[in-house]
Structure formats: structure tokens, C-alpha cells
Design an enzyme around this catalytic site. Structure first.
Site, PDB file in Angstrom:
ATOM      1  N   GLY A 133       0.490  -1.193   0.006  1.00  0.00           N
ATOM      2  CA  GLY A 133       0.026   0.024   0.030  1.00  0.00           C
ATOM      3  C   GLY A 133       0.916   1.222   0.055  1.00  0.00           C
ATOM      4  N   GLY A 164       0.569   5.327   1.109  1.00  0.00           N
ATOM      5  CA  GLY A 164      -0.350   6.179   1.842  1.00  0.00           C
ATOM      6  C   GLY A 164       0.360   7.276   2.255  1.00  0.00           C
ATOM      7  N   VAL A 188       4.047   1.064   2.023  1.00  0.00           N
ATOM      8  CA  VAL A 188       4.013  -0.265   2.988  1.00  0.00           C
ATOM      9  C   VAL A 188       4.482  -1.427   1.842  1.00  0.00           C
ATOM     10  CG1 VAL A 188       2.836  -1.693   4.531  1.00  0.00           C
ATOM     11  CG2 VAL A 188       2.475   0.601   4.687  1.00  0.00           C
ATOM     12  N   ASP A 199      -7.965   7.847  12.851  1.00  0.00           N
ATOM     13  CA  ASP A 199      -8.073   7.505  11.392  1.00  0.00           C
ATOM     14  C   ASP A 199      -8.801   6.133  11.306  1.00  0.00           C
ATOM     15  OD1 ASP A 199      -8.052   8.060   8.998  1.00  0.00           O
ATOM     16  OD2 ASP A 199      -6.108   7.337   8.624  1.00  0.00           O
TER      17      ASP A 199
END
Ligand SMILES: Nc1ncnc2c1ncn2[C@@H]1O[C@H](COP(=O)(O)OP(=O)(O)OP(=O)(O)O)[C@@H](O)[C@H]1O
Length: 523
Positions: free
Chosen positions: A135, A137, A142, A255
Site C-alpha cells: 500500500g 499512503g 508499505v 483514523d
């Protein structure tokens, strides 16, 4: 009203504050049948299947044909000399054009990752070999990496090479080490484990246990149709467990959303989840930023600019539970005004007057009209002095229309929505008794979570006793026990006694968590 860069600046946003969410576009595209083109919420379009030798191991035929390929070439031709640097790199980072940090970083200050790149903790000489992208972000990337020391995969978050991101990542490391080591040493409370952290080429790298898909991906795989109630219950119970621990530690996640809840590898074939991404988290009472939470999951007090507590995570949690059931976000507003309007329409009522009086952004959304507006009359019998602005009023003030998104499910109150799902025009009367009871319990559960008043919103411990979570028969609206204000254990000196511990154990909480909440009283 829109989230312009100027507005974010004025609100003193952190550099990692969520940007305009792509989740909605993703859902929208999916709902209108354009799923193939729907961008991932996490923008991991660059995630590529690695073609390196390690990845090959997973495909048995290819593995057999290519095993020891370098040695085979060397045997065939003694002149053959394998040089790693001449091997074409399989880039995972996008863009992969070198710009900063002596050509190691791209224009976004992301380390340019490629298959087989080694990330090394120089202190321990532990090496993590990059395999694929999991991922990308706000904070960085990641990557799935091979940990040669433990012969296992780990997820390594490579933070952007910028001081603000570095500082906040240090916060993530410190809050997560506290949660892992002090509050959940036996890994029982559904919070991701941090395994290591180290600087590498001016980037902070944080190593986590390798988990599975996130809940948004799971819903997508299920064609955004929502999960069976038993899974909604199981996941909710586990997320609540994590939230109880976080509240006890005085940590606000800030979040919480389906993308930050990951499925754990199955243990004894049981489904499980863990909460990840403490990159926006902060300590209660030390809240600095006002521009937090992803828009769909943003609580009314954050939208309105009112001091916030761990209760904001409970709002997001309510949004997630509803989304797991209906498969779509509950408040997918295209702007903050749209989100608030949807809240008012779906939940009913509006934030209490004392909150509106003190909140910084009330005038962005409400007009002061004197005590005549029905407001929360249905709930507390009181008229409000504030009326929500109409779209026309917002347009007249801002000289542009507020962004309003499409509705992908029937408009109406939360109870109708839950009973009508999966939108087959069902009403309460058509449901079999057991399902009806489940739905009533779910609606009542959500009622306590998506509660406008943060002081009335249930705490995680209170919510954990709801029949929807405990599986007890639902006999009528749940009245939570009264919880006396808790000094977060993270800041309290000692945990000395455990009143009502036996009762709490009955709710499935471990003795360890129960002992953390010795300050609460059950009435
Ligand atoms: N431990 C893990 N195991 C597997 N995948 C992970 C893990 N940690 C993160 N991911 C994947 O990477 C994505 C981004 O992770 P994370 O939310 O920690 O990064 P971020 O930079 O803070 O993202 P954002 O800016 O969206 O908040 C997650 O949604 C998930 O898909």
C-alpha cells in the site's frame, strides 16, 4: 465549505492529514458498474506481482524450472558471471524517477522501492528484502518483505523522507510500543504488533507483523454487498476490544476506517481482525490537530471544530459497523457539508446546542435562529437555536455549490436502512423473528455509537455489553452502565483494584483488560 488547500492550511493541518478521500470515487465507480476501473482506496495500483526468484518459489512449476538458475548458467558457461547491479530493477514505487536524496527518492520523497532491495537495520544487521507493494499512503509506502532471520514475511512501512512525517512516525512508534508492550503484552487485543524500527537511507522504517486484506478490500471482494451478521458481530467485538485498550491507554486513533482494519491469518479457522495505522494517533488531552479522521468516518465534533476525545473513534467505529453490514459507507459525503447533512438525515436530530455554541466551525454549517428549530426535539423534547444551512444558503455564501455526492442506498433513517438491507423493500414485518431481533439489536447498537453528543456516545466498554456484541437476547433499548470518568491507565500511577471484575469477565474481556479499567463503576 470544500476542503481546499487554503482551508487546510488555515486549520493548521498536519502534513499527514487525510487528503481528499479517493474511497468515494472507488465506491462510486464500483456501484455504477465500473469496478474494473475503480481506483483502490489506498492507491496501490503500482503493486505488482514480483517476478524475482523469491516470488517464483510460490509457483511450483516455475520454481522447478528456475531453481538454482544462476548456478545452472555458471555450469553451462564458466565465463558467466552474475552481477546483481546489471539485473534490471523491478520498480514498485510510482513514480520511480530519482529526484531527491542522491537519487534514492522520487519527487514525493518516497524511497524508490524495487524487488530484492534490502532494507537493513544496521544496529542488529537484520535484513528485510522487498518483495511487493502492499500500500502507498500519506506517510509513505508499505512493502511486503522477507525477513531472512525469521524466515517469514513482514510488512515494512517506509516513511517519506521529510521531517514532519519522520516526527509523526516517531509518535506512531512510541504509541504502538506502549500499546504492544504495556497494554497488550500477550497480543490478545487485536492491535497490530510492531516488530522493529530503524533508519535506512534517511527514511524511518517500521516493521510490522504481516497481516491480510483490509476490510475495505474484503467488502470489495464481496461486491460491496456487506458481510453476514455473524462476521459483523465478530469483527465489531474485536475492534471494540482494541478500542477498550486504546481508551485505557488514553490513545485516540484518529483514523479508524475499514482500510485500517486488517484480517489476521486464521488461527483455528477463526476469523479475526487487527487495528493498524497509528500514524495519526495522539494522546487524549494532548490533541494538537483539528483536521483529522478520513471524511466519511469523521465525527461531528471534529467537523464542527470542537475539542475531541477518544469518543471520535467510537463515531468512526459506528460508521464501520454499519458499513460492514450494508457494504457501503454510511456517510459518503463529497464534502464536509454533505457528510453533516447525511448524518442529520440518517441519524436524525443534530449536535446539541451547547456543542454548537462552543464549536469553532458552527457557522460553516448552521444558522443561529433562536430557540425555534425542531433540532433534537424528537430526542430530548427541546427546540434548538441552530438550523442547518440549506444548500442554497451555502452556495450564496461561498459563491459555489457545496459538493453533494450520490446516494447509493435508499434515503431514510438508520433503522429503515438496516431493515431494508439488501434493499429488497423489506420491512420489519417480513423478516423472520430471529433476523428481526438481530436487526433491532444492530440498530440499537448503532444508535449508541453514531450519537451526535460525544458525552452521551457510548464508550467502548459500555458498547461491549450491548446484546448485539454479547449475543444475549435483545429485549429492548440498551441502557449502558454509568462509567465514572477514567484516568487513562497510560497516565495513572497504579491500577489498584478491580470492582465488578467478575461481571466484566462475563462479557468476554480478558482479566488483563478488566484489570485496566478498575476506575469504572457498574451501576
Ligand atoms: N501489517 C500489515 N500487513 C499487511 N498489509 C499492511 C500492513 N500494514 C499496512 N498494510 C497495508 O498498507 C496500507 C497502508 O498502511 P498504513 O495505513 O499503515 O499507511 P499510511 O501511510 O498511514 O496510509 P494512510 O495515508 O492511508 O493513512 C494498509 O491499508 C494495508 O493495506
Amino acid at each position: 465549505m470544500e476542503e481546499t488547500g487554503r482551508e487546510r492550511k488555515a486549520a493548521g493541518p498536519p502534513p499527514w492529514a487525510p487528503t481528499k478521500s479517493t474511497v468515494f470515487r472507488s465506491y462510486a465507480a464500483a456501484v455504477v458498474g465500473d469496478r474494473a476501473e475503480a481506483p483502490s482506496a489506498r492507491g496501490n495500483g503500482v503493486a505488482a506481482r514480483s517476478s524475482n526468484l523469491r516470488a517464483v518459489r510460490k509457483r511450483p512449476i516455475v520454481a522447478r524450472l528456475t531453481r538454482d538458475i544462476v548456478q545452472t548458467f555458471e555450469k553451462c558457461n564458466p565465463e558467466f558471471n552474475y552481477v546483481d547491479s546489471l539485473n534490471p530493477k523491478h520498480f514498485l514505487t510510482s513514480p520511480a524517477v530519482p529526484v531527491h536524496n542522491d537519487g534514492l527518492d522520487n519527487a514525493n520523497s518516497d524511497l524508490i522501492l524495487y524487488v530484492n532491495l534490502e532494507l537493513v537495520n544496521k544496529k542488529s544487521d537484520r535484513r528485510y528484502i522487498v518483495e511487493e507493494m502492499l500500500g502507498q499512503g500519506t506517510f509513505g509506502q508499505v512493502a511486503k518483505c522477507w525477513d531472512a532471520e525469521t524466515n517469514s514475511y513482514v510488512a515494512v512501512k517506509v516513511i517519506k523522507n521529510q521531517p514532519a512525517f519522520y516526527q509523526q512516525a516517531i509518535m506512531e512508534v512510541s504509541l504502538l510500543s506502549m500499546l504492544n508492550d504495556k497494554f497488550d503484552p500477550d497480543d490478545q487485543h487485536h492491535i497490530v504488533r510492531m516488530l522493529d524500527f530503524f533508519p535506512w537511507k534517511n527514511h524511518l522504517c517500521i516493521t510490522f507483523e504481516m497481516l491480510g486484506h483490509n476490510l475495505y478490500e474484503l467488502l470489495k471482494k464481496n461486491n460491496l454487498r456487506g458481510l453476514q451478521l455473524q462476521f459483523v458481530r465478530t469483527f465489531s467485538r474485536q475492534i471494540l476490544d482494541a478500542l477498550i485498550v486504546m481508551k485505557g491507554a488514553g490513545i485516540i486513533h484518529c483514523d479508524l476506517k475499514p482500510e485500517n482494519i486488517l484480517i489476521t491469518p486464521k488461527v483455528n479457522s477463526a476469523a479475526g481482525v487487527k487495528v493498524i495505522d497509528f500514524g495519526s494517533a495522539c494522546m487524549e488531552g494532548k490533541t494538537i490537530y483539528s483536521y483529522i479522521q478520513s471524511r466519511y468516518y469523521r465525527s461531528p465534533e471534529v467537523l464542527l471544530g470542537y475539542p475531541y476525545t477518544t469518543a471520535i473513534d467510537m463515531w468512526s467505529f459506528g460508521c464501520i459497523v454499519a458499513e460492514l453490514y450494508i457494504g457501503l459507507p454510511l456517510f459518503p459525503g463529497a464534502s464536509e457539508y454533505d457528510v453533516l447533512s447525511r448524518m442529520i438525515e440518517i441519524v436524525g436530530g443534530q449536535p446539541p446546542d451547547d456543542l454548537l455554541r462552543e464549536a469553532k466551525n458552527t457557522r460553516k454549517f448552521f444558522k443561529h435562529v433562536g430557540s425555534i428549530y425542531p433540532g433534537n426535539e424528537a430526542h430530548d423534547g427541546l427546540c434548538s437555536s441552530y438550523r442547518v444551512l440549506t444548500e442554497d444558503e451555502v452556495e450564496a455564501r461561498d459563491s459555489k455549490k457545496p459538493k453533494i455526492g450520490k446516494w447509493y442506498f435508499p434515503r431514510g433513517r438508520l433503522d429503515r436502512l438496516i431493515f431494508a438491507y439488501p434493499w429488497k423493500n423489506l420491512n420489519e414485518g417480513n423478516l423472520p423473528e430471529t433476523e428481526k431481533e438481530d436487526c433491532l439489536a444492530l440498530v440499537d447498537f448503532l444508535r449508541g455509537l453514531v450519537e451526535f453528543d460525544p458525552n452521551k456516545r457510548w464508550s467502548p466498554l459500555q458498547a461491549s455489553y450491548h446484546p448485539f456484541i454479547t449475543g444475549e437476547a435483545f429485549t429492548g433499548p440498551y441502557e449502558p452502565f454509568r462509567e465514572t470518568p477514567v484516568i487513562p491507565v497510560g497516565r495513572a500511577a497504579t491500577v489498584d483494584h478491580n470492582p465488578g471484575g467478575g461481571h466484566w469477565l462475563a462479557a468476554g474481556l480478558s482479566p488483563q483488560v478488566v484489570s485496566m479499567f478498575s476506575h469504572a463503576s457498574i451501576k
